[in-house]
Design an enzyme around this catalytic site. Structure first.
Site, short mmCIF file in Angstrom:
data_model
loop_
_atom_site.label_atom_id
_atom_site.label_comp_id
_atom_site.label_asym_id
_atom_site.label_seq_id
_atom_site.Cartn_x
_atom_site.Cartn_y
_atom_site.Cartn_z
N ASP A 152 0.89 -1.16 0.00
CA ASP A 152 0.00 0.00 0.00
C ASP A 152 0.93 1.22 0.00
O ASP A 152 1.44 1.61 1.05
CB ASP A 152 -0.90 0.01 1.23
N GLU A 209 -1.13 -1.38 -4.90
CA GLU A 209 -2.32 -0.57 -5.19
C GLU A 209 -1.99 0.47 -6.25
O GLU A 209 -0.92 1.09 -6.21
CB GLU A 209 -2.82 0.11 -3.92
N ASP A 267 -2.45 1.03 7.41
CA ASP A 267 -1.64 0.88 6.19
C ASP A 267 -1.18 -0.56 6.00
O ASP A 267 -1.13 -1.06 4.88
CB ASP A 267 -0.44 1.83 6.23
#
Length: 173
Positions: free
Chosen positions: A8, A67, A139
């Protein structure tokens, strides 16, 4: 696919999550955050690259999922996010890892069942799916969700290819 590293990305905090695939089930290996908040951008990018490199060296993942950049209200933030992604991707390519990218909506849909899920829903589902004793930091949970999304996507593709080959065999008979 044995070990999946999910990322991420963030220019200040980059989450990472590792899962191992055993008998088509996800098993938690580790997760955390690479925090680089107070340095110049170039130093932050270097630290992201070095940290991802270290994680890859330690765990030897066979898959790397990250991502995609979403367009934020602030173009400068989106550019920095893209650069953080780039640093992580370059680390993966140094080890010849295949890089797969997923949108935030795809990730949430895969893990929660709703593409508009919020962070707490993602955290809850990651904890539940991986049978974690406590809720991971946001996160890190997002990074684990990226890894889970990759696993689910690969499993779906395998199932679809199996169905397609059965259909072709039936038509040929």
């Amino acid at each position: 696919m044995n070990i999946i590293l999910g990322i991420d990305p963030g220019s200040r905090i980059t989450g990472y999550g590792l899962i191992k695939v055993e008998r088509n089930k996800a098993v938690y290996l580790g997760s955390g955050c690479i925090k680089v908040a107070h340095d110049e951008l170039s130093i932050r990018l270097k630290r992201i690259f070095e940290s991802v490199t270290e994680i890859i060296t330690q765990f030897s993942p066979t898959a790397f999922a990250i991502e995609q950049v979403f367009m934020a209200k602030n173009p400068d933030s989106a550019l920095k996010l893209g650069q953080a992604r780039g640093a992580a991707i370059v680390a993966a390519t140094q080890f010849d890892l295949p890089v797969d990218e997923y949108s935030a909506r795809q990730i949430k849909q895969s893990v929660v069942g709703s593409g508009s899920a919020d962070k707490t829903q993602v955290q809850h589902m990651v904890k539940h799916i991986l049978k974690l004793p406590s809720t991971p930091q946001a996160d890190a949970a997002d990074a684990l969700a990226v890894a889970l999304c990759h696993l689910h996507t690969q499993q779906s593709l395998i199932q679809m290819s199996g169905r397609a080959s059965k259909t072709v065999r039936r038509r040929l008979q």
